[in-house]
Motif scaffolding. Structure first.
Motif, PDB file in Angstrom:
ATOM      1  N   ALA A 109      -1.027   0.726   1.438  1.00 40.21           N
ATOM      2  CA  ALA A 109       0.285   0.883   0.815  1.00 40.21           C
ATOM      3  C   ALA A 109       1.179   1.812   1.637  1.00 40.21           C
ATOM      4  O   ALA A 109       2.377   1.535   1.823  1.00 40.21           O
ATOM      5  CB  ALA A 109       0.130   1.415  -0.606  1.00 40.21           C
ATOM      6  N   VAL A 142       2.412  -0.167   4.687  1.00 37.03           N
ATOM      7  CA  VAL A 142       3.406  -1.185   4.336  1.00 37.03           C
ATOM      8  C   VAL A 142       4.750  -0.537   4.008  1.00 37.03           C
ATOM      9  O   VAL A 142       5.811  -1.056   4.382  1.00 37.03           O
ATOM     10  CB  VAL A 142       2.900  -2.065   3.173  1.00 37.03           C
ATOM     11  N   ARG A 143       4.725   0.596   3.349  1.00 34.02           N
ATOM     12  CA  ARG A 143       5.990   1.288   3.064  1.00 34.02           C
ATOM     13  C   ARG A 143       6.665   1.756   4.353  1.00 34.02           C
ATOM     14  O   ARG A 143       7.900   1.751   4.464  1.00 34.02           O
ATOM     15  CB  ARG A 143       5.749   2.465   2.116  1.00 34.02           C
ATOM     16  N   LEU A 186       0.778  -4.306  -4.100  1.00 33.60           N
ATOM     17  CA  LEU A 186       1.806  -3.848  -3.160  1.00 33.60           C
ATOM     18  C   LEU A 186       3.215  -4.106  -3.687  1.00 33.60           C
ATOM     19  O   LEU A 186       4.152  -3.372  -3.361  1.00 33.60           O
ATOM     20  CB  LEU A 186       1.622  -4.538  -1.809  1.00 33.60           C
ATOM     21  N   SER A 222       7.141  -9.881  -8.033  1.00 32.65           N
ATOM     22  CA  SER A 222       7.769  -9.226  -6.875  1.00 32.65           C
ATOM     23  C   SER A 222       9.280  -9.464  -6.802  1.00 32.65           C
ATOM     24  O   SER A 222       9.906  -9.029  -5.839  1.00 32.65           O
ATOM     25  CB  SER A 222       7.120  -9.737  -5.589  1.00 32.65           C
ATOM     26  N   THR A 259       6.575  -1.313  -3.391  1.00 30.27           N
ATOM     27  CA  THR A 259       7.571  -1.653  -2.380  1.00 30.27           C
ATOM     28  C   THR A 259       8.779  -2.267  -3.073  1.00 30.27           C
ATOM     29  O   THR A 259       8.713  -2.658  -4.242  1.00 30.27           O
ATOM     30  CB  THR A 259       7.005  -2.645  -1.345  1.00 30.27           C
ATOM     31  N   GLU A 260       9.876  -2.403  -2.320  1.00 31.52           N
ATOM     32  CA  GLU A 260      11.104  -2.918  -2.926  1.00 31.52           C
ATOM     33  C   GLU A 260      11.713  -4.092  -2.174  1.00 31.52           C
ATOM     34  O   GLU A 260      12.337  -4.961  -2.788  1.00 31.52           O
ATOM     35  CB  GLU A 260      12.155  -1.810  -3.023  1.00 31.52           C
ATOM     36  N   ASN A 261      11.564  -4.133  -0.861  1.00 27.01           N
ATOM     37  CA  ASN A 261      12.303  -5.109  -0.064  1.00 27.01           C
ATOM     38  C   ASN A 261      11.438  -6.020   0.796  1.00 27.01           C
ATOM     39  O   ASN A 261      11.798  -7.170   1.034  1.00 27.01           O
ATOM     40  CB  ASN A 261      13.296  -4.381   0.853  1.00 27.01           C
ATOM     41  N   ILE A 262      10.340  -5.528   1.307  1.00 26.53           N
ATOM     42  CA  ILE A 262       9.560  -6.272   2.278  1.00 26.53           C
ATOM     43  C   ILE A 262       8.910  -7.504   1.633  1.00 26.53           C
ATOM     44  O   ILE A 262       8.484  -7.479   0.486  1.00 26.53           O
ATOM     45  CB  ILE A 262       8.490  -5.366   2.920  1.00 26.53           C
ATOM     46  N   GLU A 288       8.190  -1.273   5.999  1.00 26.20           N
ATOM     47  CA  GLU A 288       9.335  -1.667   5.171  1.00 26.20           C
ATOM     48  C   GLU A 288      10.543  -0.803   5.505  1.00 26.20           C
ATOM     49  O   GLU A 288      11.662  -1.315   5.677  1.00 26.20           O
ATOM     50  CB  GLU A 288       8.985  -1.533   3.692  1.00 26.20           C
TER      51      GLU A 288
END
Length: 321
Positions: free
Chosen positions: A24, A27-28, A63, A97, A67-70, A31
């Motif tokens: 995580a 990935v952040r 995930l 998502s 996360t918000e955008n990826i 992102e």
């Protein structure tokens, strides 16, 4: 140029895999650097024995909450699932998502997988490919089973949906029989993204006719440009538009130097790059510490606009209608 990271979380049997906190956190970071999507795999395509701390689709569900955008893309086998259940799972993940999910489907058979699913003798390669193509077509058909405005939730009028906007698949093929529709509404991004990898020459017409993203496994070069152009021509021949397909070149991230990265980013041999990473902490740290700063310095990883994965990649509508 679009950018993606492919992270295979499988490790050799007996080794310790990455923790969720490590995955995580990574990935952040990508992102924040503007990488468009991460592709998660949980087994080695060679079929060598391996273990994984997580199943890929379960992992991207988790995930999605941090996360918000990826974009979040999971590899899932056509042999280990039934098409209805897989279509339902990815449709549900896409709602969770808010339209950032994709399925990475491969037409390359894992030689050890069949024995775990009641096929100890395996499947002949030609049968496997025909079965996979049928499977993918069913999944896309099920994703298109509800029109975007089909669900009414009209309690006063006693109408849950408009029957004219619900479509039965009624598929009867060589390997599967599926009635449909899904019991999940249409995807926030029309349909979840379909990525394809592990393609042989004989798979290219099919992939170009249905996939949203195709990963090619050759270094950015004149050869990659020719492959990309060939796939776009095949998509046009199948009645699609040029904005319906993105072709990304896979590069092994741990081998990259800053100079080679600059050459490949400037080569424009495809629509973008997929940085492939193993579940190795040093490789991940190296990518974070060495590659991401280079991308930022060259202004190559600017945050992309668009709420859904399709809009991030500037893709047209999905293959399911």
């Amino acid at each position: 140029m679009h950018l993606a990271v492919s992270l295979n979380i499988a490790v050799a049997t007996g080794q310790t895999g990455l923790t969720f906190a490590e995955i995580a956190g990574f990935v952040r970071k990508i992102e924040a650097a503007g990488v468009d999507m991460v592709i998660i795999s949980d087994s080695w395509p060679s079929g060598e024995p391996s273990t994984s701390p997580f199943e890929a689709t379960t992992l991207i569900a988790a995930l999605a909450t941090v996360t918000e955008n990826i974009g979040l893309v999971a590899s899932a086998s056509t042999l280990a699932h039934q098409p209805y259940n897989l279509a339902r799972r990815f449709a549900s993940l896409d709602i969770i998502s808010h339209g950032r999910v994709g399925w990475n489907a491969t037409l390359r058979q894992n030689p050890l997988e069949a024995a775990n699913f009641s096929r100890p003798a395996g499947i002949p390669n030609n049968d496997f490919r025909r079965r996979a193509e049928e499977f993918i077509g069913i999944v896309q058909g099920l994703w298109g089973g509800w029109d975007a405005d089909a669900l009414l939730f009209d309690q006063a009028g006693g109408r849950f949906h408009d029957p004219r906007k619900m479509h039965f698949l009624d598929h009867k093929g060589e390997f599967f029989s599926v009635r449909g529709p899904l019991n999940i509404a249409r995807s926030p991004q029309d349909t979840p993204l379909l990525a394809m990898s592990g393609l042989a020459r004989t798979d290219l017409d099919f992939a170009a006719s249905v996939a949203d993203v195709i990963a090619i496994e050759e270094p950015p070069s004149e050869g990659a440009r020719a492959t990309c152009d060939d796939l776009k021509k095949r998509a046009l021949a199948a009645g699609r538009t040029l904005d319906a397909l993105k072709v990304l070149t896979t590069v092994f991230a741990p081998d990259l130097t800053a100079a080679r990265l600059e050459v490949w980013l400037g080569a424009e041999s495809s629509d973008g790059l997929i940085f492939a990473l193993p579940a190795d902490r040093s490789a991940i740290d190296g990518f974070t510490d060495r590659i991401l700063p280079e991308l930022r310095r060259r202004d190559r990883a600017r945050p992309a606009h668009g709420a859904t994965l399709r809009s991030r990649l500037a893709l047209g509508a999905g293959g399911a209608k």
